[in-house]
Design a protein around this motif. Structure first.
Motif, PDB file in Angstrom:
ATOM      1  N   ARG A 110      -1.002  18.626   4.295  1.00 27.04           N
ATOM      2  CA  ARG A 110      -1.407  17.480   5.099  1.00 27.04           C
ATOM      3  C   ARG A 110      -0.335  17.070   6.108  1.00 27.04           C
ATOM      4  NH1 ARG A 110      -4.344  13.018   1.544  1.00 27.04           N
ATOM      5  NH2 ARG A 110      -3.869  13.983  -0.420  1.00 27.04           N
ATOM      6  N   ALA A 143       3.683  -4.730   7.762  1.00 27.49           N
ATOM      7  CA  ALA A 143       2.809  -3.596   8.054  1.00 27.49           C
ATOM      8  C   ALA A 143       3.494  -2.280   7.718  1.00 27.49           C
ATOM      9  CB  ALA A 143       2.396  -3.627   9.519  1.00 27.49           C
ATOM     10  N   ILE A 146       2.588  -0.133   4.549  1.00 30.52           N
ATOM     11  CA  ILE A 146       1.424   0.750   4.365  1.00 30.52           C
ATOM     12  C   ILE A 146       1.809   2.223   4.575  1.00 30.52           C
ATOM     13  CG2 ILE A 146      -0.902   1.275   5.154  1.00 30.52           C
ATOM     14  CD1 ILE A 146      -1.216  -1.636   5.914  1.00 30.52           C
ATOM     15  N   PHE A 149       4.281   3.397   1.844  1.00 31.22           N
ATOM     16  CA  PHE A 149       3.611   3.572   0.552  1.00 31.22           C
ATOM     17  C   PHE A 149       2.939   4.945   0.501  1.00 31.22           C
ATOM     18  CE2 PHE A 149      -0.393   3.139  -1.862  1.00 31.22           C
ATOM     19  CZ  PHE A 149       0.119   2.836  -3.108  1.00 31.22           C
ATOM     20  N   LEU A 150       2.264   5.286   1.599  1.00 34.91           N
ATOM     21  CA  LEU A 150       1.559   6.567   1.613  1.00 34.91           C
ATOM     22  C   LEU A 150       2.544   7.733   1.663  1.00 34.91           C
ATOM     23  CD1 LEU A 150      -1.318   5.637   4.031  1.00 34.91           C
ATOM     24  CD2 LEU A 150      -1.433   5.887   1.576  1.00 34.91           C
ATOM     25  N   GLY A 153       3.843   8.063  -1.778  1.00 34.25           N
ATOM     26  CA  GLY A 153       2.811   8.383  -2.761  1.00 34.25           C
ATOM     27  C   GLY A 153       2.171   9.743  -2.569  1.00 34.25           C
ATOM     28  N   ILE A 154       1.944  10.135  -1.342  1.00 35.80           N
ATOM     29  CA  ILE A 154       1.239  11.404  -1.135  1.00 35.80           C
ATOM     30  C   ILE A 154       2.197  12.581  -1.187  1.00 35.80           C
ATOM     31  CG2 ILE A 154      -0.198  12.732   0.458  1.00 35.80           C
ATOM     32  CD1 ILE A 154      -1.297  10.181   1.532  1.00 35.80           C
ATOM     33  N   ARG A 160       6.040   9.843  -8.264  1.00 32.24           N
ATOM     34  CA  ARG A 160       5.833   9.211  -6.967  1.00 32.24           C
ATOM     35  C   ARG A 160       4.948   7.976  -7.061  1.00 32.24           C
ATOM     36  NH1 ARG A 160       2.198  13.854  -6.869  1.00 32.24           N
ATOM     37  NH2 ARG A 160       0.126  13.066  -6.379  1.00 32.24           N
ATOM     38  N   VAL A 161       3.963   8.015  -7.964  1.00 34.82           N
ATOM     39  CA  VAL A 161       3.044   6.878  -8.040  1.00 34.82           C
ATOM     40  C   VAL A 161       3.785   5.626  -8.475  1.00 34.82           C
ATOM     41  CG1 VAL A 161       1.015   5.987  -9.191  1.00 34.82           C
ATOM     42  CG2 VAL A 161       1.092   8.365  -8.478  1.00 34.82           C
ATOM     43  N   ALA A 164       6.085   4.468  -5.665  1.00 29.26           N
ATOM     44  CA  ALA A 164       5.374   3.888  -4.523  1.00 29.26           C
ATOM     45  C   ALA A 164       4.901   2.483  -4.859  1.00 29.26           C
ATOM     46  CB  ALA A 164       4.191   4.778  -4.136  1.00 29.26           C
ATOM     47  N   PHE A 165       4.368   2.324  -6.071  1.00 25.69           N
ATOM     48  CA  PHE A 165       3.895   0.994  -6.482  1.00 25.69           C
ATOM     49  C   PHE A 165       5.051   0.014  -6.553  1.00 25.69           C
ATOM     50  CE2 PHE A 165      -0.546   0.718  -8.043  1.00 25.69           C
ATOM     51  CZ  PHE A 165      -0.959   1.931  -7.556  1.00 25.69           C
ATOM     52  N   PHE A 168       6.159  -0.982  -3.119  1.00 28.29           N
ATOM     53  CA  PHE A 168       5.203  -1.846  -2.423  1.00 28.29           C
ATOM     54  C   PHE A 168       5.195  -3.257  -3.008  1.00 28.29           C
ATOM     55  CE2 PHE A 168       1.260  -3.564  -0.974  1.00 28.29           C
ATOM     56  CZ  PHE A 168       0.985  -2.892   0.208  1.00 28.29           C
ATOM     57  N   LEU A 169       5.080  -3.329  -4.330  1.00 24.02           N
ATOM     58  CA  LEU A 169       4.927  -4.648  -4.947  1.00 24.02           C
ATOM     59  C   LEU A 169       6.210  -5.468  -4.862  1.00 24.02           C
ATOM     60  CD1 LEU A 169       2.693  -3.665  -7.958  1.00 24.02           C
ATOM     61  CD2 LEU A 169       2.024  -4.782  -5.857  1.00 24.02           C
TER      62      LEU A 169
ATOM     63  N   PHE B 372      -6.573  -2.173   1.981  1.00 29.09           N
ATOM     64  CA  PHE B 372      -5.372  -2.887   2.408  1.00 29.09           C
ATOM     65  C   PHE B 372      -5.743  -4.227   3.030  1.00 29.09           C
ATOM     66  CE2 PHE B 372      -2.724   1.078   2.330  1.00 29.09           C
ATOM     67  CZ  PHE B 372      -1.776   0.577   1.476  1.00 29.09           C
ATOM     68  N   ILE B 377      -2.860  -7.254   3.661  1.00 28.92           N
ATOM     69  CA  ILE B 377      -1.638  -6.714   4.255  1.00 28.92           C
ATOM     70  C   ILE B 377      -1.792  -6.712   5.773  1.00 28.92           C
ATOM     71  CG2 ILE B 377      -0.085  -4.728   4.319  1.00 28.92           C
ATOM     72  CD1 ILE B 377      -0.360  -5.928   1.569  1.00 28.92           C
ATOM     73  N   PRO B 378      -0.824  -7.251   6.509  1.00 27.58           N
ATOM     74  CA  PRO B 378      -0.934  -7.172   7.957  1.00 27.58           C
ATOM     75  C   PRO B 378      -0.802  -5.715   8.415  1.00 27.58           C
ATOM     76  CG  PRO B 378       1.226  -7.998   7.331  1.00 27.58           C
ATOM     77  CD  PRO B 378       0.414  -7.892   6.078  1.00 27.58           C
ATOM     78  N   PRO B 379      -1.287  -5.354   9.572  1.00 29.29           N
ATOM     79  CA  PRO B 379      -1.915  -6.187  10.598  1.00 29.29           C
ATOM     80  C   PRO B 379      -3.439  -6.197  10.494  1.00 29.29           C
ATOM     81  CG  PRO B 379      -1.438  -4.027  11.500  1.00 29.29           C
ATOM     82  CD  PRO B 379      -1.116  -3.958  10.032  1.00 29.29           C
ATOM     83  N   VAL B 410      -0.184 -10.781  -4.475  1.00 30.40           N
ATOM     84  CA  VAL B 410       0.657  -9.658  -4.904  1.00 30.40           C
ATOM     85  C   VAL B 410       0.040  -8.977  -6.118  1.00 30.40           C
ATOM     86  CG1 VAL B 410       2.947  -8.977  -5.656  1.00 30.40           C
ATOM     87  CG2 VAL B 410       2.684 -10.807  -4.003  1.00 30.40           C
ATOM     88  N   LEU B 417      -4.148  -1.191  -4.648  1.00 28.23           N
ATOM     89  CA  LEU B 417      -3.285  -0.011  -4.519  1.00 28.23           C
ATOM     90  C   LEU B 417      -3.693   1.074  -5.498  1.00 28.23           C
ATOM     91  CD1 LEU B 417       0.355  -1.352  -4.154  1.00 28.23           C
ATOM     92  CD2 LEU B 417      -1.125  -0.440  -2.410  1.00 28.23           C
ATOM     93  N   PHE B 425      -3.610  10.075  -4.021  1.00 33.34           N
ATOM     94  CA  PHE B 425      -2.558  10.796  -4.739  1.00 33.34           C
ATOM     95  C   PHE B 425      -3.103  11.705  -5.836  1.00 33.34           C
ATOM     96  CE2 PHE B 425       0.263   6.741  -4.154  1.00 33.34           C
ATOM     97  CZ  PHE B 425       0.067   6.819  -2.798  1.00 33.34           C
TER      98      PHE B 425
END
Lengths: 498, 471
Positions: A110, A143, A146, A149-150, A153-154, A160-161, A164-165, A168-169, B372, B377-379, B410, B417, B425
């Protein structure tokens, strides 16, 4: 200047990403997408260099300001730069093409999506450093979660999971309080325009709480001890390019935020909380350096060293001295280059040998001499040897610290020694010594694209290490201005108390 | 007689319903025909409402019926989303053999009931509208009558909803008893002095309404009904009754009970906080996507109510903005759900999304954006929805509510998520069908682009909504 150069910088990568999204590659390998991404990011880099060229070093005002109506008249889309932001923008546009060149070494599946994620990421990162409105800043700041995270994660490693979590959190949790603070500022002062807020100032009674809310976000992002634990996980599991972006640029958002917002908007609260930041920074410097010493995973070691380096940065910012803040900015740029380089270097051997464990390596100098040389430069840069950018940053920060608090400066200096210890030990274990592992013998030295990316990083590290003038010149006037405003507010506050 | 031109939309839709019923009875196999006709009549209905919306406030039938900016806007988004609900579900009900004439007719009657609710300015008219929409919804929930879950959900919804209607009626009667009128404006005038009767009336009415928008602690029906009902009905449940109930909420709080905001503000704040937290926490363990979206909608209603609790025009406007963006996100989410079809079977478990991104990049991307956005989550649009609400909440210095709400986002982000994780994934599974009907594709495209591009012109909804003032 009518040409919206900053918006172009922000938008260009997104346009590139859209272009890649909507074009189909004839072969399945998406090589053409890669060239498009590279072209776009290089164009953006040249544009930012042009921006630096026309940037007026002596002005303390925000330059290239664009102000457009955005949220039904009360919040504007406002971007602009001063000496503090310009270097971060150039760092971003410089690191992105390097990431894109290094992509095919680490990313096998990818590729197209990955390139899009990186370009979108670049948009958000430049946006953070340009925005002159708190809401716009928050928008870009959040922003960025996002795509990152990907990316983790990917294309990440085994855990990775989880990473990534966690990434993000943690960052989201830190940031929501900042949103409350931003909205409160809007209702207290009637604007979220940073320039206007600098003029208006925020009433003293609100400053402490607002400062803490901003701090919660920046502390997680920096990351400061004790909320740094997401960083090693994220770094270890992220693909090489992801780690580079994370270390080189994402962490700098918080340092930038401290200078621009914590110092600029809440000077009195910043003064009140100086000791807190000192203590947390010192713990970060000493404790994470010790932790770094014990790491067996190369990436984890560098991740912990990042925490320690960012500890220097926060320390320098809150010395509130010209040297300290300049040193912090310099250190951030330097760390951006050096940590990017170190992660790429780890990526080089990981790609060949598929392990990051230090004890699986040894004696690389005899198989990969070129690699050994560049890795040495980066190691020395990381430990702050004179002649590299790392030295100037740490030196200025310690100078600022000595001016304010000798004890703090002495403890921080210990961190420099520890830094030298873990970096040199890493270098010794990986590069020197006997080749214990026979599999290592089949490893090839650097490929062409690796030489390009790594030498592209060696040059600025050494060049600005010997000749820091251009960088310092750019930031000097703005830092001075920030400090003047800061001291002015403090004096006013004291006067009003008496 | 001249009054009738103002309720032309309601008259039109009533005549359409009766006409379609006749057609259905006398013409065999006319289900698809009626379905399409209903859709067309909804479009005409929308045009009629928009045509009226330029007018000022109009009171009709002894002040028992009110057409104002609030009712016009709510009706427009109600009917507008009704059209999209019909468009997205058309293929689905054919595949699962629900294409009967009653289906579109029930939907139309329910929309008619909601329109009456939205415009009502009198307890009796309001209750009439409420029952019309509820009766249609009971049947719709159990429409797939051979399915055990669907029957259960219909029955459950009926029993609980009847109970809440009872409470609501009791509240209405108390209010009437103590304020001597059923007219909203008259109640406001008559209830200047504090008395326990009206306070009890408020509580019972709020309980009934909270049930309709599935706010905690009156949410128990939502997960079962969402899961059991046919997906197209779930989509209907997720959007339209909420628009109507929120509109009535605004109306009750700010017309008859406007003087008693110290009585109801605490209740709304509590319901709001409870919904935000419960919705976020309970969704974590869910395995079924429809059930999950039920919990998610509970928590979203919490945010919409947070705006209402502020006792300010900004708060009301932010709630309306919130529900407008919420409905677009739900449309997008359910459109994605309708696309998970393989060999005439629809899949609705989270595990079925595993590795979706490899074979279906566009569908996965849409889901990514929607999720999202739901997480705020912005934007993306979902962020602005929350932003407006918190802007209004913090203006009133309700920091506790704001901080709890944001912390709940959150927690909620975690389960959104998790879905993204499964899509992007996890290892891939079998491919789904890629041919879908046009209405579904258009809905998904429009809603996704709306969510994605909302930040370019974020004032779009706010400017329209800013005309709605209640205080």
């Amino acid at each position: 200047m009518n040409f919206p150069i900053l918006s172009s910088l922000i938008l260009l990568p997104t346009i590139g990403a859209l272009f890649i999204l909507f074009t189909k590659s004839s072969s399945g390998k998406y090589q053409s997408s890669k060239y498009v991404a590279l072209f776009i990011s290089l164009a953006n880099f040249l544009l930012s260099l042009y921006l630096w060229h026309v940037f007026d070093n002596n002005s303390v005002d925000f330059q290239f300001v664009e102000n457009r109506e955005w949220l039904s008249g009360f919040i504007n889309y406002k971007v602009g730069i001063d000496g503090i932001s310009i270097l971060f923008i150039i760092l971003t546009t410089f690191i992105t093409p390097i990431c894109i060149i290094s992509v095919n070494a680490t990313i096998t599946n990818r590729l197209k999506d990955f390139l899009i994620a990186i370009l979108i990421m670049e948009t958000f990162m430049i946006g953070v450093f340009c925005s002159l409105d708190l809401v716009v800043f928050y928008l870009f700041f959040e922003a960025g979660l996002i795509p990152m995270f990907l990316i983790i994660g990917i294309w990440g490693g085994e855990r990775r999971v989880y990473s990534a979590f966690k990434f993000f959190l943690y960052t989201l949790l830190g940031s929501v309080l900042m949103l409350v603070a931003i909205i409160s500022i809007y209702w207290i002062t009637g604007t979220t325009d940073v320039e206007k807020l600098y003029e208006l100032g925020i009433q003293v009674e609100y400053q402490n709480l607002l400062w803490l809310a901003f701090f919660s976000s920046f502390a997680v992002k920096t990351p400061m001890w004790p909320v740094h634990t997401w960083l090693p996980d994220a770094h270890v599991e992220a693909p090489t390019v992801g780690s580079v972006l994370l270390a080189a640029i994402l962490l700098k958002m918080a340092g930038y935020g401290f200078i621009r917002f914590s110092l600029g908007l809440f000077p009195i609260a910043s003064e009140n909380f100086t000791m807190l930041v000192y203590v947390l920074s010192l713990i970060a410097i000493i404790y994470t350096s010790l932790v770094a010493l014990m790491q067996e995973d190369m990436k984890k070691l560098i991740a912990y060293s990042s925490v320690a380096h960012m500890g220097f940065v926060t320390l320098g910012i809150f010395t509130m001295t010209q040297q300290g803040i300049e040193g912090s900015i310099f250190q951030m740029i330097s760390h951006g280059l050096v940590s990017a380089a170190l992660f790429l270097s780890v990526g080089v051997v990981y790609e060949r040998h598929h392990t990051r464990l230090i004890n699986k390596y040894g004696g690389l100098v005899s198989i990969m001499p070129r690699y050994a040389i560049v890795f040495m430069v980066f190691t020395l840069g990381a430990l702050g040897l004179p002649g590299t950018t790392g030295f100037i940053g740490e030196f200025l920060i310690l100078m600022g610290a000595f001016e304010k608090n000798i004890l703090v400066a002495i403890i921080a200096s210990l961190g420099v020694i520890l830094g030298a210890a873990y970096m040199l030990w890493l270098f010794k274990r990986v590069v020197f010594g006997e080749i214990n592992n026979q599999e290592l013998k089949s490893m090839k030295d650097l490929k062409t694209f690796e030489i390009i990316t790594l030498s592209a990083l060696v040059i600025p590290i050494l060049f600005f290490g010997f000749y820091p003038e251009p960088l310092i010149n750019s930031i000097e006037a703005s830092v001075e201005n920030t400090l003047n405003m800061y001291n002015f507010d403090l004096i006013n506050n004291l006067a009003s108390k008496d | 007689m001249e009054n009738f031109q103002y309720i032309l939309p309601e008259i039109f839709i009533s005549i359409s319903i009766m006409l379609f019923l006749l057609v259905g009875v006398f013409k065999k196999n006319s289900a698809s025909l009626i379905y399409n006709l209903s859709n067309i009549s909804l479009i005409i209905l929308l045009a009629l409402i928009i045509n009226l919306s330029s007018l000022d406030t109009i009171y009709l039938f002894n002040d028992s019926y009110l057409i104002d900016n609030l009712s016009n806007y709510m009706k427009i988004i109600l009917v507008g989303s009704g059209i999209f609900v019909m468009l997205t579900g058309s293929k689905y009900i054919q595949v699962i053999n629900l294409n009967k004439i009653e289906y579109p007719i029930l939907i139309l009657s329910s929309i008619l009931g909601m329109m009456i609710m939205i415009s009502s300015n009198d307890l009796i008219v309001f209750y009439m509208g409420l029952e019309l929409q509820s009766l249609a919804l009971y049947v719709l929930a159990s429409f797939n009558r051979d399915n055990l879950l669907s029957t259960e959900s219909g029955l459950k919804y009926f029993v609980l909803s009847a109970l809440s209607s009872g409470l609501l009626l009791y509240g209405c009667s108390l209010t009437y008893g103590f304020s001597e009128s059923t007219n909203f404006d008259q109640i406001l005038i008559n209830s200047t002095e504090f008395n326990y009767g009206t306070t009890f009336g408020i509580v019972f009415i709020l309980v009934g309404l909270a049930f309709k928008i599935s706010a905690v602690p009156f949410h128990m029906w939502a997960p079962d009904v969402y899961q059991g009902s046919p997906t197209s009905v779930t989509l209907f449940f997720a959007i339209l009754p909420k628009i109507a109930a929120l509109s009535v909420f605004i109306k009750f709080l700010y017309t008859p009970f406007a003087n008693m905001n110290d009585q109801w503000q605490t209740i709304i704040v509590f319901i709001s906080i409870a919904s935000m937290i419960f919705g976020a926490v309970a969704a974590i363990g869910q395995k079924n996507l429809k059930r999950l979206i039920a919990y998610s909608s509970i928590s979203h209603m919490g945010y919409a109510l947070a705006g209402l609790s502020t006792v300010s025009n900004e708060g009301i406007q932010s709630s309306i903005t919130y529900i407008s963006i919420y409905l677009v996100m739900n449309l997008a989410f359910f459109s994605c759900l309708f696309m998970l079809k393989r060999n005439d079977k629809y899949y609705e478990n989270i595990e079925d999304l595993s590795g979706l991104s490899k074979k279906h990049p566009i569908l996965s991307f849409s889901l990514l954006i929607v999720l999202f956005s739901l997480a705020g989550i912005p934007p993306l649009a979902g962020f602005f929805a929350k932003f407006y609400v918190f802007l209004a909440v913090i203006e009133q210095s309700m920091y506790f509510l704001a901080i709890i709400g944001l912390l709940a986002t959150v927690v909620a982000a975690f389960y959104y998520l998790r879905i993204i994780k499964i899509i992007y994934f996890d290892p891939e599974k079998e491919e789904y069908e890629t041919s879908h009907n046009l209405g579904l594709k258009i809905t998904l495209a429009i809603s996704t682009i709306f969510i994605l591009a909302y930040f370019i012109y974020p004032s779009s909804i706010t400017e329209i909504v800013s005309k709605i003032t209640m205080i």
